[in-house]
Scaffold this active site. Sequence first.
Site, short mmCIF file in Angstrom:
data_model
loop_
_atom_site.label_atom_id
_atom_site.label_comp_id
_atom_site.label_asym_id
_atom_site.label_seq_id
_atom_site.Cartn_x
_atom_site.Cartn_y
_atom_site.Cartn_z
N HIS A 43 2.42 1.16 -0.69
CA HIS A 43 1.83 1.97 0.39
C HIS A 43 2.84 2.97 0.94
O HIS A 43 2.63 3.55 2.00
CB HIS A 43 1.37 1.07 1.54
CG HIS A 43 0.44 -0.02 1.13
ND1 HIS A 43 -0.75 0.23 0.51
CD2 HIS A 43 0.53 -1.37 1.24
CE1 HIS A 43 -1.37 -0.92 0.27
NE2 HIS A 43 -0.60 -1.90 0.69
N HIS A 74 -5.79 -1.14 -0.97
CA HIS A 74 -5.41 -1.83 -2.20
C HIS A 74 -6.46 -1.57 -3.27
O HIS A 74 -6.54 -2.27 -4.26
CB HIS A 74 -5.29 -3.34 -1.99
CG HIS A 74 -4.43 -3.71 -0.83
ND1 HIS A 74 -4.92 -3.83 0.44
CD2 HIS A 74 -3.11 -3.96 -0.77
CE1 HIS A 74 -3.91 -4.15 1.25
NE2 HIS A 74 -2.82 -4.23 0.55
#
Lengths: 344, 344, 213, 213
Positions: free
Chosen positions: B56, B215
């Site tokens: 991320h 995700h």
Amino acid sequence: MKKLINQVDDILTESLAGFALAHQDLVSVFYEPNFVTRRKQSTNKVALISGGGSGHEPLHTGYVGLGMLDAACPGYVFTSPSPDQMLAAAEMVEANKGVLFIVKNYAGDVMNFEVAAEMLTCKSATVLVSDDVAVENSTYTTGQRGVAGTVIVEKCVGALAETGANLADCKRLGDKVNSRMASMGVALSSCTVPAAGKPTFDLADNELEMGVGIHGEPGRARQKMRDADLIVAEMVAALLKDLKAKQLCYSENNPQNISENISAIKEVLLLVNGFGATPQMELYLLFNSAAKLLQAAGITISRSLVGNYTTALDMAGASITICAIDAEIKKLWDAPVNTAALHW
Amino acid sequence: MKKLINQVDDILTESLAGFALAHQDLVSVFYEPNFVTRRKQSTNKVALISGGGSGHEPLHTGYVGLGMLDAACPGYVFTSPSPDQMLAAAEMVEANKGVLFIVKNYAGDVMNFEVAAEMLTCKSATVLVSDDVAVENSTYTTGQRGVAGTVIVEKCVGALAETGANLADCKRLGDKVNSRMASMGVALSSCTVPAAGKPTFDLADNELEMGVGIHGEPGRARQKMRDADLIVAEMVAALLKDLKAKQLCYSENNPQNISENISAIKEVLLLVNGFGATPQMELYLLFNSAAKLLQAAGITISRSLVGNYTTALDMAGASITICAIDAEIKKLWDAPVNTAALHW
Amino acid sequence: MQTLIIKAIQAIDHALTERETEIAELDRAIGDGDHYINIKRGVTVVQAMQAELLNVDADVALQKIGMKLMSTVGGASGVLIGGFFMAFGKHLNLACKQNSTYATVQIAAGFAAGVESIRQRGKAELGEKTMLDVLIPVAEMYTLMAANMSSNIDIAKALKLAATAGMLSTKDLLATKGRAAFLGERSKGHIDAGAKSCEVMIHAVCDSIGEGA
Amino acid sequence: MQTLIIKAIQAIDHALTERETEIAELDRAIGDGDHYINIKRGVTVVQAMQAELLNVDADVALQKIGMKLMSTVGGASGVLIGGFFMAFGKHLNLACKQNSTYATVQIAAGFAAGVESIRQRGKAELGEKTMLDVLIPVAEMYTLMAANMSSNIDIAKALKLAATAGMLSTKDLLATKGRAAFLGERSKGHIDAGAKSCEVMIHAVCDSIGEGA
Ligand SMILES: Nc1ncnc2c1ncn2[C@@H]1O[C@H](COP(=O)(O)OP(=O)(O)O)[C@@H](O)[C@H]1O
Ligand SMILES: Nc1ncnc2c1ncn2[C@@H]1O[C@H](COP(=O)(O)OP(=O)(O)O)[C@@H](O)[C@H]1O
Ligand SMILES: [Mg+2]
Ligand SMILES: [Mg+2]
Ligand SMILES: [Mg+2]
Ligand SMILES: [Mg+2]
């Protein structure tokens, strides 16, 4: 092609409008002809104007602001801007010390800025950025392409101009930085130009394009995919080879600097630049890989930059730029900057 | 799968090594257990520690530094870090005022931080970030996912902690920011987890995933691709609906604030966040699109952020976060910050 | 003559649209894929100038077209083709016209002046795999045939042949100017996009004049 | 008993590797696709602890395994399964052993203590579409059969049946815990990845003990 856009023809205008809104405190955006200036225009300094096709963001609009550009002229996606844009921008930001154009070395950009320079009523000079070593220009007279190293030129010349330096000095510094840096890119996938609607080139699942340009132009060779360390080794070797040649060449033009410049490269700025679709994890991994090689060669990385600074729309891949820095460049690099994309 | 990596198992370590080299002046990186701290540790402040799966970036490592986090614990790609990481980080950065964990609301993260909190010898508190409105949690007790709004929480709590505020106050502010924001994402392509070697999900050429998680988890619905303005309209509507509900709920818990909070949303921070493979041109275009809608609704965008701040590896797509700000949040947002990814 | 210009523009627009895929593919192969889009954007904007163009003399019309192309096409081709029309118009402006029409030799010389401006701006010569490989032979043929007092129909035929031959010649050339030059040897085997679009445009204009004749 | 543990680990490693695609696909379908990788990473590291594990008592070995899993697996499953082994070991540590082996009822109670720790950490119950849908029935069956003094072979058979039934039961459940809970109705129709991997591991251990018996 899937993109988060409305009509293809409106991409540039709508994107500029978003940029204007998001950075109201930093920039003003003008339309028809399109250009971006600092919100607060500076006085008594050389006006730095750059520009080029869009799709490389944050280049150049993201670098307008204190310590860097005075204005940027965005063309359509991957299409050089036209002389009316540079003229309108120059009229707005010129502040009695002349205009310095910073131009990436592509025929289209060069010629459009050339027309603008001829039509300008104030004095002007141009720094051509040509850092891409991918294409070895033995028989060709066009010279190397200008790529991610442009950011370093804009940052350093920007800092110098801020000190009140004159046009000739800014031009000298821009040429100097350009002569001391080398870049090379690698693509894992093509970009897709919105108006074209399909990928510019095709790469098989196990292929990469070594030396790709920032418009998805082919580079040195189509190669088999392999470990990052091996890819980086090929790139760094090409960069160092070019840098050594360039430094000799630079010192020839500036005889007084010979002793400084023909010496081995000791201290560098290392820039790992993402082309748009490459995760930061991979960029830092490449940085690590390149740093190990440079350190093994006895070269000190004293400044670094990792991220998406000169992109090629949604291309997956990255470029590595090495700039051999000296005290002057280092000081200018460290000087304060306040733009949408670079800020310290 | 094509990625600029060596062995899949070494990605995290090699990437952290690159991060450490590139930001030597800002951070220190420790291995086994893996965590990142500020180069110069601060004293006499609440220690802010965040963490989560990698992939991320710049979240969370890129937000370690003055005015934001004291430490970050990166797990493997998309896998929450383990308690030993948080404990080692806490031991290193705790400075007599306790530890505040900032945790995105995922079972794995929540439980691992919980174990760490139980094992900590100093006092601690946890702010759970749950800004993703994609999944309406009528019958489910898990609550909303934590996504890009985490950046706003880390920035604001970071600024407050820097003033010497105590643990309870930092926790209060974190909860407050969380209660005043809402996020939603859209994906045009899947991400590919390196160890998995293939895309997490499949999208047809004319499809998008509305409400996708960071995700690559499915969201609200698989939809037909359409104009950015239409996509943004759906997202902004969902965000405003959620925000209005949340503000009521927040004021119930804080009776003294009722009058301030149940009023209509007037001033917001608008964050357009790229998931990793979306060009900046498109992000600014989305910003423009969202801004027009908010302005039409009489809402002022007084702060903005556009870029890749909470990514999902190489996913194409973006999220929009709206945070209803007040004087306190605005002041904290504007306070100086000096990290690898946010700097002003 | 202004109506001829308008007709020519329409013919160009039509011909380019028909050859979109071909031209676009060529710039994708050894350029950056935008040549068709660039040219088409310019032609569309010039189409919208019809009213304005009908109200001015041909020399001014050409200069206006040139300026508009230069500011809307962008890229290498915009500044070159824009410059072509500006130089063309400027040449006619200096020439003496009779009953507000020009002699064929004057038009041919104007065309040649346009080509010369491209040559100077682009610092390119014949054989560098650019649009000049079409434009230089066409200009030479035009000048020759105009001097020989050939009929418009014959001129049109000859120019079309010269354009096609020049366009085809670029295929095996090594690019040494323009974006394709960065490719070195890899530029061989593809026709140059700018040469192709010029050929298409010259054919379109010749045909539209042929019809008019 | 330590050698049994080592054998069990090897059996687990082997069984997981064989079912890689299946387990990975399940977490990709309604999770984030990393469950197989997470579990496998943990098992690999525990495999490397063999020497260390042979030198300590079984209760300590289980606790060491638990701590190692907690710090290497990561994710939801790491903290849960790591906690399982830590609680399992802790329970044995408090139990009285004879000749450094444990009675079956003690081992069954240890297993149940491990499952209880997962339940508490995850705040989940039977029917929420998690690994507990395998582990709770298996623990209950284990306790029951151990109390009945069943043979190891019978216990192994019964636990395998309970595990498979529990695993299959997750298919039609609505997830209300774990990452799949965010999917709501879209979580139905897929087996839970953690339930599947627990079933595979329980089968592997039962078979390895069956062989040993
Ligand atoms: N120096 C030059 N002289 C003449 N023509 C050139 C030159 N450079 C480029 N061209 C022409 O321009 C064409 C490319 O135009 P275009 O694709 O619109 O611009 P760009 O190359 O900037 O993307 C080439 O195919 C070539 O014919
Ligand atoms: N609260 C919970 N209680 C019990 N088991 C859970 C819980 N949350 C998740 N799990 C289990 O963990 C599994 C997912 O593990 P894994 O994929 O490794 O972690 P993550 O979900 O963090 O990516 C799920 O399939 C489920 O069986
Ligand atoms: Mg172009
Ligand atoms: Mg995970
Ligand atoms: Mg082109
Ligand atoms: Mg998972």
